[in-house]
Each structure stands twice: as structure tokens, then as C-alpha cells.
Design a protein around this motif. Structure first.
Motif, short mmCIF file in Angstrom:
data_model
loop_
_atom_site.label_atom_id
_atom_site.label_comp_id
_atom_site.label_asym_id
_atom_site.label_seq_id
_atom_site.Cartn_x
_atom_site.Cartn_y
_atom_site.Cartn_z
N GLY A 168 -42.85 -23.88 -7.80
CA GLY A 168 -42.02 -23.72 -6.60
C GLY A 168 -42.84 -23.50 -5.35
O GLY A 168 -43.80 -24.23 -5.08
N ASP A 169 -42.46 -22.51 -4.57
CA ASP A 169 -43.02 -22.23 -3.25
C ASP A 169 -44.54 -22.09 -3.29
O ASP A 169 -45.08 -21.22 -3.97
N ASP A 170 -45.24 -22.93 -2.52
CA ASP A 170 -46.71 -22.89 -2.53
C ASP A 170 -47.29 -21.66 -1.85
O ASP A 170 -48.50 -21.42 -1.92
N THR A 171 -46.45 -20.84 -1.21
CA THR A 171 -46.94 -19.59 -0.63
C THR A 171 -47.53 -18.69 -1.70
O THR A 171 -48.49 -17.95 -1.46
N TRP A 172 -46.99 -18.77 -2.92
CA TRP A 172 -47.48 -17.94 -4.01
C TRP A 172 -48.92 -18.29 -4.37
O TRP A 172 -49.69 -17.42 -4.78
N PRO A 185 -47.12 -26.05 -7.47
CA PRO A 185 -46.74 -25.69 -6.11
C PRO A 185 -46.19 -26.87 -5.33
O PRO A 185 -46.62 -28.01 -5.51
N PHE A 186 -45.23 -26.59 -4.46
CA PHE A 186 -44.63 -27.62 -3.62
C PHE A 186 -44.54 -27.10 -2.18
O PHE A 186 -44.29 -25.92 -1.96
N PRO A 187 -44.75 -27.98 -1.19
CA PRO A 187 -44.77 -27.54 0.21
C PRO A 187 -43.44 -26.92 0.63
O PRO A 187 -42.38 -27.48 0.38
N SER A 188 -43.53 -25.79 1.30
CA SER A 188 -42.32 -25.04 1.62
C SER A 188 -42.14 -24.76 3.11
O SER A 188 -41.17 -24.12 3.50
N PHE A 189 -43.06 -25.23 3.95
CA PHE A 189 -43.04 -24.84 5.35
C PHE A 189 -41.97 -25.59 6.16
O PHE A 189 -41.47 -25.07 7.15
N ASN A 190 -41.59 -26.78 5.74
CA ASN A 190 -40.60 -27.58 6.47
C ASN A 190 -39.20 -27.07 6.17
O ASN A 190 -38.63 -27.34 5.10
N THR A 196 -37.25 -30.30 -1.92
CA THR A 196 -38.56 -30.51 -2.54
C THR A 196 -38.94 -29.37 -3.48
O THR A 196 -39.31 -29.58 -4.64
N VAL A 197 -38.87 -28.15 -2.97
CA VAL A 197 -39.25 -26.99 -3.79
C VAL A 197 -38.29 -26.81 -4.97
O VAL A 197 -38.71 -26.60 -6.11
N ASP A 198 -36.98 -26.92 -4.69
CA ASP A 198 -35.99 -26.72 -5.75
C ASP A 198 -36.09 -27.78 -6.83
O ASP A 198 -36.06 -27.48 -8.03
N SER A 199 -36.23 -29.04 -6.43
CA SER A 199 -36.35 -30.11 -7.41
C SER A 199 -37.61 -29.96 -8.25
O SER A 199 -37.60 -30.21 -9.47
N GLY A 200 -38.70 -29.55 -7.60
CA GLY A 200 -39.93 -29.33 -8.33
C GLY A 200 -39.80 -28.24 -9.37
O GLY A 200 -40.31 -28.35 -10.49
N SER A 201 -39.10 -27.16 -9.01
CA SER A 201 -38.89 -26.05 -9.95
C SER A 201 -38.01 -26.49 -11.11
O SER A 201 -38.28 -26.18 -12.27
N ILE A 202 -36.94 -27.22 -10.79
CA ILE A 202 -36.01 -27.68 -11.84
C ILE A 202 -36.71 -28.64 -12.80
O ILE A 202 -36.56 -28.53 -14.02
N ASP A 203 -37.49 -29.56 -12.27
CA ASP A 203 -38.15 -30.55 -13.10
C ASP A 203 -39.15 -29.92 -14.07
O ASP A 203 -39.40 -30.47 -15.16
N ALA A 219 -40.29 -19.06 -11.52
CA ALA A 219 -39.71 -20.23 -10.87
C ALA A 219 -39.09 -19.82 -9.55
O ALA A 219 -38.33 -18.84 -9.49
N LEU A 220 -39.38 -20.56 -8.50
CA LEU A 220 -38.97 -20.18 -7.15
C LEU A 220 -38.08 -21.26 -6.55
O LEU A 220 -38.41 -22.45 -6.61
N PHE A 221 -36.97 -20.83 -5.92
CA PHE A 221 -36.01 -21.76 -5.32
C PHE A 221 -35.81 -21.38 -3.86
O PHE A 221 -35.53 -20.22 -3.53
#
Length: 251
Positions: A168-172, A185-190, A196-203, A219-221
């Protein structure tokens, strides 16, 4: 006499402003001293309260799944019957009601109050993982989060030999750069990006549940948080996100 009165008035107004600024900075711009010490196994072994000479307490479970939904308000998860007026977003995340009702011994719904505002992600993550006081000054670090150097939950998990997986959130990754055995990790700043973050976590969440290469899965949403910023709480994207989360937890 008039000039003297005007001067005294200006001095009085200035004094009030100075006092106001001092009260604001001391009350709102809180400071937090980060401690360099880390809790160790020897701390509890040498404690007079430790009668069995063991390290920490025995885990209640063998594996742990932590799912974090950012900006999940109390009225998103609590039944609409708790409130005087029903809103469109209520009862969309109804799986939480079912868990709290059917498994009351192991599932509860609590309301947390975040202070001080603004409630940026970095502040809350730092508070959750360290148990410390998030401060307003941490807002400035949200654009380039430094690694957390004080004692924290993730560090203790790793020190205990647990294999931690994050998605999920790449801040972690910025906060805990060397703690995860596996990370997605998936980009979360936009903030305009709801998926993007939610789909990455679900997948990655459901397939990871069937693997045995981890002890703790995080897992972060982020979609609800971004939907609130861009479209508002009354919007259709907000309702869609809550219904999506309901399906994820229900699975």
C-alpha cells in the motif's frame, strides 16, 4: 494627554497580541522529544515483576493481519441508528456492524479523536507506531518522510524475529526503510488518485494470505482519504470506496 492615551492603547494591543502568540505556540505548536533508547528483552527479564524469567508475553496468535483504512470516520463504520440523521455514506461499510454484532467478544467499534490538527498521514502513522505524541511540526516532513529512529511497533516486531510484509502507501517505506521482508509500495502523494494504492493492496492482500512467508501482514488503503479531499464526503466516489472496502473485509 491624547497622544499618551493612544500610546498606552497601542502598547496594550501589542501586549495582547504577544500573549496570544505565546499561548498559541505553547498550546498548538507542541514539541515532542524523541528518545533514543529502545526497549529490549533484558528490560523485562530484570524486572522484579517478572517471575518466570521470560521475554515479553506469549503471543495470543501465530500470525497477524493489520489493515489500515486511512480517514475512516466513525460514522463510516458505526450503524446509522447511532445518529439522529442518516447520511448517504452511512451503512455502506456494514460488514463492520456484522463483525461487532456477531463476534462481540473479539470485534468492537471504537471512536478515536485525533489531536492536534491538521491530521496528516505522517503524523498519525508516527503516533500509531511509536505511541508518542504527533506534533504540528511533523506536517513539514510529509513531503519527504524521514525514517523513524525512536522505538516503535514495527522495529519491535522485527527485533522479535517476525517477518513483516507491507502493501500500500509508500510512506511506510520511507518511515521504515529496512524493516519489511517483502513490500509492495505504491505512490500515494497524488490526492486525485483514488485507486492506485487500494488496487495494489487488494491485488497483493488475498494472494499473500495463502503464503507462509510472513508473520505480520500490513495492508494500507488510501482511497477514502483522497475521495474526501477531492470530492467531499457526500460524493458518489466516497460511497463507492466504502462499498469497495466492505467487499474486501467481507472476503
Amino acid at each position: 494627554m491624547i497622544r499618551r492615551s493612544a500610546l498606552l492603547m497601542c502598547m496594550g494591543i501589542t501586549l495582547v497580541h504577544v500573549l496570544g502568540i505565546l499561548i498559541f505556540t505553547r498550546g498548538f505548536l507542541l514539541t515532542c522529544t524523541e528518545l533514543s533508547e529502545y526497549s529490549k528483552c533484558s528490560d523485562i527479564q530484570t524486572s522484579p515483576c517478572n517471575k518466570e524469567d521470560t521475554c515479553w508475553t506469549k503471543p495470543a496468535v501465530d500470525r497477524l493481519v493489520i489493515i489500515v483504512f486511512y480517514a475512516l470516520r466513525f460514522d463510516f463504520v458505526a450503524p446509522s441508528s447511532f445518529f439522529e440523521e442518516k447520511k448517504p455514506w452511512m451503512d455502506k461499510f456494514h460488514v463492520m456492524h456484522k463483525l461487532a454484532t456477531q463476534q462481540a467478544g473479539s470485534a468492537q467499534i471504537f471512536k478515536a479523536i485525533a489531536d492536534p490538527p491538521p491530521t496528516t498521514n505522517l503524523q498519525r502513522l508516527k503516533g500509531l507506531t511509536t505511541g508518542g505524541l504527533p506534533t504540528f511540526i511533523d506536517v513539514g516532513n510529509s513531503f519527504g518522510a524521514p525514517a523513524i529512529l525512536e522505538d516503535n511497533l514495527i522495529h519491535q516486531l522485527v527485533q522479535s524475529g517476525k517477518e513483516v510484509v507491507m502493501m500500500g502507501d509508500d510512506t511506510w517505506i520511507q518511515l521504515f526503510p529496512d524493516h519489511f521482508n517483502t513490500s509492495f509500495p505504491f505512490p500515494s502523494f497524488n490526492v486525485k488518485d483514488l485507486d492506485t494504492v487500494d488496487s495494489g493492496s487488494i491485488d497483493n492482500l488475498l494472494p499473500s494470505l495463502y503464503r507462509d512467508d510472513w508473520d505480520v501482514l500490513i495492508a494500507l488503503f488510501l482511497g477514502v482519504d483522497h475521495a474526501g479531499h477531492i470530492f467531499g464526503v457526500h460524493s458518489a466516489p466516497m460511497i463507492d470506496k466504502l462499498e469497495q472496502y466492505n467487499g474486501v473485509v467481507d472476503e
